[in-house]
Design a protein around this motif. Structure first.
Motif, PDB file in Angstrom:
ATOM      1  N   LEU A 152       3.831 -47.036 -14.786  1.00 45.83           N
ATOM      2  CA  LEU A 152       3.566 -48.291 -14.073  1.00 45.83           C
ATOM      3  C   LEU A 152       4.465 -48.405 -12.840  1.00 45.83           C
ATOM      4  N   PHE A 153       5.763 -48.103 -13.016  1.00 46.17           N
ATOM      5  CA  PHE A 153       6.704 -48.199 -11.899  1.00 46.17           C
ATOM      6  C   PHE A 153       6.396 -47.154 -10.827  1.00 46.17           C
ATOM      7  N   ARG A 154       6.031 -45.967 -11.274  1.00 42.73           N
ATOM      8  CA  ARG A 154       5.677 -44.928 -10.302  1.00 42.73           C
ATOM      9  C   ARG A 154       4.581 -45.431  -9.390  1.00 42.73           C
ATOM     10  N   GLU A 155       3.596 -46.078 -10.016  1.00 43.18           N
ATOM     11  CA  GLU A 155       2.449 -46.504  -9.237  1.00 43.18           C
ATOM     12  C   GLU A 155       2.739 -47.780  -8.445  1.00 43.18           C
ATOM     13  N   ARG A 156       3.277 -48.792  -9.121  1.00 41.58           N
ATOM     14  CA  ARG A 156       3.354 -50.101  -8.474  1.00 41.58           C
ATOM     15  C   ARG A 156       4.620 -50.325  -7.661  1.00 41.58           C
ATOM     16  N   LEU A 157       5.673 -49.616  -7.954  1.00 39.23           N
ATOM     17  CA  LEU A 157       6.881 -49.753  -7.144  1.00 39.23           C
ATOM     18  C   LEU A 157       6.983 -48.629  -6.122  1.00 39.23           C
ATOM     19  N   GLY A 158       5.983 -47.763  -6.110  1.00 35.39           N
ATOM     20  CA  GLY A 158       5.997 -46.665  -5.152  1.00 35.39           C
ATOM     21  C   GLY A 158       7.179 -45.733  -5.367  1.00 35.39           C
ATOM     22  N   ARG A 159       7.468 -45.411  -6.644  1.00 42.18           N
ATOM     23  CA  ARG A 159       8.601 -44.550  -6.943  1.00 42.18           C
ATOM     24  C   ARG A 159       8.138 -43.345  -7.761  1.00 42.18           C
ATOM     25  N   PRO A 160       7.431 -42.398  -7.118  1.00 39.90           N
ATOM     26  CA  PRO A 160       6.867 -41.274  -7.868  1.00 39.90           C
ATOM     27  C   PRO A 160       7.929 -40.373  -8.490  1.00 39.90           C
ATOM     28  N   ASP A 161       9.195 -40.570  -8.086  1.00 38.33           N
ATOM     29  CA  ASP A 161      10.271 -39.717  -8.563  1.00 38.33           C
ATOM     30  C   ASP A 161      10.830 -40.130  -9.924  1.00 38.33           C
ATOM     31  N   LEU A 162      10.445 -41.296 -10.434  1.00 44.72           N
ATOM     32  CA  LEU A 162      11.115 -41.845 -11.619  1.00 44.72           C
ATOM     33  C   LEU A 162      10.892 -41.022 -12.880  1.00 44.72           C
ATOM     34  N   SER A 163      11.941 -40.955 -13.723  1.00 46.02           N
ATOM     35  CA  SER A 163      11.776 -40.363 -15.052  1.00 46.02           C
ATOM     36  C   SER A 163      11.599 -41.508 -16.056  1.00 46.02           C
ATOM     37  N   ASP A 164      11.474 -41.173 -17.333  1.00 43.77           N
ATOM     38  CA  ASP A 164      11.297 -42.245 -18.314  1.00 43.77           C
ATOM     39  C   ASP A 164      12.620 -42.645 -18.966  1.00 43.77           C
ATOM     40  N   ASP A 165      13.740 -42.285 -18.358  1.00 43.02           N
ATOM     41  CA  ASP A 165      15.046 -42.696 -18.853  1.00 43.02           C
ATOM     42  C   ASP A 165      15.201 -44.212 -18.618  1.00 43.02           C
ATOM     43  N   PRO A 166      15.430 -45.004 -19.692  1.00 43.89           N
ATOM     44  CA  PRO A 166      15.513 -46.462 -19.515  1.00 43.89           C
ATOM     45  C   PRO A 166      16.543 -46.882 -18.464  1.00 43.89           C
ATOM     46  N   THR A 167      17.663 -46.149 -18.362  1.00 45.23           N
ATOM     47  CA  THR A 167      18.673 -46.507 -17.365  1.00 45.23           C
ATOM     48  C   THR A 167      18.094 -46.394 -15.961  1.00 45.23           C
TER      49      THR A 167
END
Ligand code: SF4
Lengths: 480, 207
Positions: free
Chosen positions: A177-192
């Motif tokens: 969701l964040f990758r798509e809606r926050l425009g952050r394709p680099d994110l991993s699924d680490d909660p931090t």
């Protein structure tokens, strides 16, 4: 990306269904069930641990219940005192009979400031009155700042848990969701890393915000102090940085004395997040020159609360401090998740509160039946609300309403038909004929549309057998 | 036409018409702790540490502040104008908050404050805008918060903490209770340090 491109309303306006219907859909969603089971299991363990280390827990529960009962028994006086204290401290108090009035007041205040957006800290009261929709309708952009509320808002969904509105989503789903809606394709699924993404996304909004909207956990009448309990710091941001702060609070959140916080600040964090204390608790009293907003508005919301108050058997539901412990232990919630409840108030407390607050018609009317009455909720409730008894009471009310409906009328006809043996046998033969298109494998599999179908779908009904016991007895070869 | 206020109060009164007068609240729970001073401090340190905050017990709090800032690599640090001289380490750019705007605060590496009181059982520090504490934004916006706690200001239980804070509430001063660094449990109910508040909290217990 801007929030105005989101359309949370679209996903929300799906037509509400009754609990059994919605639950059937939820049960089929294995991912949601797995997420909820995982999350509630860990929180239950934590809660049990921090509750066990408090030697006077039962005394605190009794005191918490007594303070709430005391408040409710003199709610008019407590509210008048709260109003006077807040006014003396430079705040303004507004009263709203229902959701529409509350929304109108808030929209008016935001407009008067000339603000086009507001930052919001999670509040069930504003979820309940659908304030965001009212703001959007007035061209004001509400920015949810709780991580979970942000997730729900970005996904265009509704909250599914009092405390953790995105409990139905796991980290991988949030990453996507964040990758798509926050425009952050680099994110991993680490909660931090996901939390950091939310921090960056919202920081700018906090720094420029002129108006904030919050709920309240408690409001002390004697000092006029409002209390907001939270973890992330978004509550502190919202109640500290903007020029104007608007708090929307159900009238039952008032407590008589500041001192009473000594009880609730022990009961609430341990019951809700399973912590000795939540990271941040903000306490403010009107406005303070040189520190924080220069204007403070409290909106006192009735919206059905006085209706609950009027029913002595249902009244203890107003003690609720929204800790969500009852939800986490509820076997029904753990299977269905929060969306099946169709209200911001899910789980056992939702099952007793939503029908009372949101009216007894429509989807929420079926909620009192969404329980096996196992009593686990009563055992954990920090303010000793006997939820199972209130559920039974609410069921009674619902059944009384139904008596005048189709079920009641049909039962009356059946009662007449079954009054004699001949009538009973005639009815059986007729039933067998009528059920033919509906029955399969010995069960009623299809229901006709309309009220009869609605009645039947929530029940497992065996079909009438081809031959009844009486018919078999009559037709035996042996002499009787 | 009745105002919403009158209408709500009338509904409340009508709802309560048949209700017997208020129940008395009996405060039979623990109103104070039983530990001695050393025991209270020990418990406080243990409980703050449990939140993943850094805790230092120091008889020279000024030196402890200096090393905490150095360890964090904080160079530009916000303080309240009335912060005790002894808590202002040399070699750090100290910026007195005389109404800095939010963006200025956001540009700081950290903040050093004192606190009003603290609670051992829950590992909580309480800030009420008193001497050395500054306004709330100071210890909120920067990413590092170094807080100096006088050992004698630590009480054992929550009721003692609330009693210590009540005079501030009566004066209309805002209060913040801080128990560990900013955190969230919103992702799978796993506590993760650090969302919007300071992600690093250093508590210095001055003995
Ligand atoms: S009913 Fe009790 S357990 Fe459930 S949310 Fe309210 S206070 Fe908590």
């Amino acid at each position: 990306m801007t929030h105005s491109s989101l359309d949370p309303a679209a996903a929300r306006d799906a037509r509400p269904e009754s609990f059994p219907h919605a639950a059937t859909g939820a049960l089929a969603n294995h991912q949601v069930r797995a997420n909820i089971r995982h999350a509630t299991t860990s929180i239950r363990r934590k809660r049990a641990g921090v509750v066990a280390e408090v030697p006077d827990w039962e005394l605190l529960r009794a005191a918490g219940a007594a303070i709430k009962d005391e408040t409710l028994a003199s709610l008019d006086a407590v509210l008048i005192e709260l109003e006077a204290s807040i006014q003396a401290a430079g705040g303004t108090v507004h009263w709203a009979r229902d959701a529409a009035e509350a929304n109108e007041i808030v929209v008016g205040l935001v407009r008067a400031e000339g603000a086009e957006e507001v930052v919001k800290v999670k509040s069930l009261a504003t979820d309940e009155i659908r304030l965001n929709e009212a703001l959007e309708g007035a061209g004001i952009r509400p920015i949810e700042t709780d991580l979970a509320e942000l997730i729900v808002q970005l996904a265009g969904e509704r909250p599914s848990h009092l405390l953790v509105p995105a409990i139905h989503k796991n980290r991988v789903e949030i990453r996507d969701l964040f990758r798509e809606r926050l425009g952050r394709p680099d994110l991993s699924d680490d909660p931090t890393e996901l939390a950091e993404a939310a921090r960056l996304h919202l920081r700018e909004a906090f720094l420029r915000a002129r108006v904030a909207i919050s709920g309240a956990n408690f409001a002390a009448a004697d000092t006029g102090t409002i209390c907001v309990v939270e973890s992330e710091g978004n509550g502190r941001m919202c109640t500290t940085l903007p020029d104007v702060l608007i708090t929307v609070m159900g009238i039952e959140k008032a407590i008589p004395r500041f001192r009473d916080l000594e009880v609730f600040l022990q009961l609430l964090p341990r019951s809700s997040t399973g912590e000795r204390m939540n990271p941040y608790t903000s306490l403010w009293t009107g406005v303070c020159e040189g520190d924080g907003p220069h204007a403070f508005h409290l909106v006192l919301l009735d919206a059905g609360r006085t209706r609950v108050l009027a029913d002595p058997a249902g009244r203890p539901a107003l003690r609720c401090i929204r800790c969500s412990a009852c939800i986490n232990v509820c076997p029904v919630y753990r299977q269905t998740g929060g969306h099946a409840y169709h209200s911001p108030y899910a789980g056992p407390i939702g099952a007793i509160l939503a029908p009372q607050l949101l009216g007894e018609e429509g989807a929420v009317a079926s909620l009192p039946f969404a329980s096996s009455l196992c009593g686990a909720c009563y055992d954990v409730c920090p303010v000793l609300i006997d939820i199972p008894s209130i559920l039974v009471h609410e069921r009674g009310k619902a059944v009384a309403r139904e008596r005048s409906g189709i079920e009641g009328r049909s039962l009356k006809v059946l009662g007449k038909a079954f009054a004699t043996r001949a009538g009973y046998e005639r009815a059986q033969r007729l039933g067998r004929k009528l059920q033919r298109p509906l029955a399969r494998d010995g069960w009623i599999a299809h229901f006709p549309p309309g009220p009869l179908g609605a009645w039947g779908r929530s029940r497992d009904l065996p079909a009438l057998p081809a031959q009844t016991f009486r018919e078999w007895w009559e037709s035996r070869d042996e002499p009787a | 036409m009745t105002s919403p206020r009158e209408a709500i109060l009338a509904r409340v009164r009508a709802s309560l018409a048949d209700t017997p007068s208020a129940v008395a609240v009996s405060r039979t729970y623990r109103l104070r702790g039983e530990r001695d001073r050393a025991g209270v401090i020990e418990l406080f340190v243990e409980r703050v540490r449990a939140y993943e905050a850094t805790v230092v017990v120091a008889d020279d709090p000024g030196a402890a502040v200096a090393s905490a800032l150095e360890a964090a690599g904080a160079r530009r640090v916000g303080i309240a104008p009335d912060l005790d001289r002894r808590l202002r380490p040399p070699g750090v750019e100290l910026i007195e908050d005389q109404g800095l705007d939010s963006r200025d605060l956001d540009g700081l590496d950290g903040a050093v404050t004192t606190c009003a009181s603290a609670c051992a059982e829950t590992g909580t520090i309480a800030i009420d805008g008193g001497p050395g504490q500054g306004r709330r934004a100071l210890s909120l916006v920067p990413d590092l918060h170094v807080c100096v706690v006088r050992a004698e200001a630590i009480v054992e239980t929550v009721p003692e903490l609330i009693a210590a804070l009540e005079p501030s509430a009566r004066e209309g001063r805002p209060i913040v209770l801080v128990s560990g660094p900013s955190a969230t449990s919103d992702i799978e109910l796993t506590r993760v340090e650090g969302v919007h508040g300071p992600r690093r909290l250093v508590v210095i217990v001055a003995t």
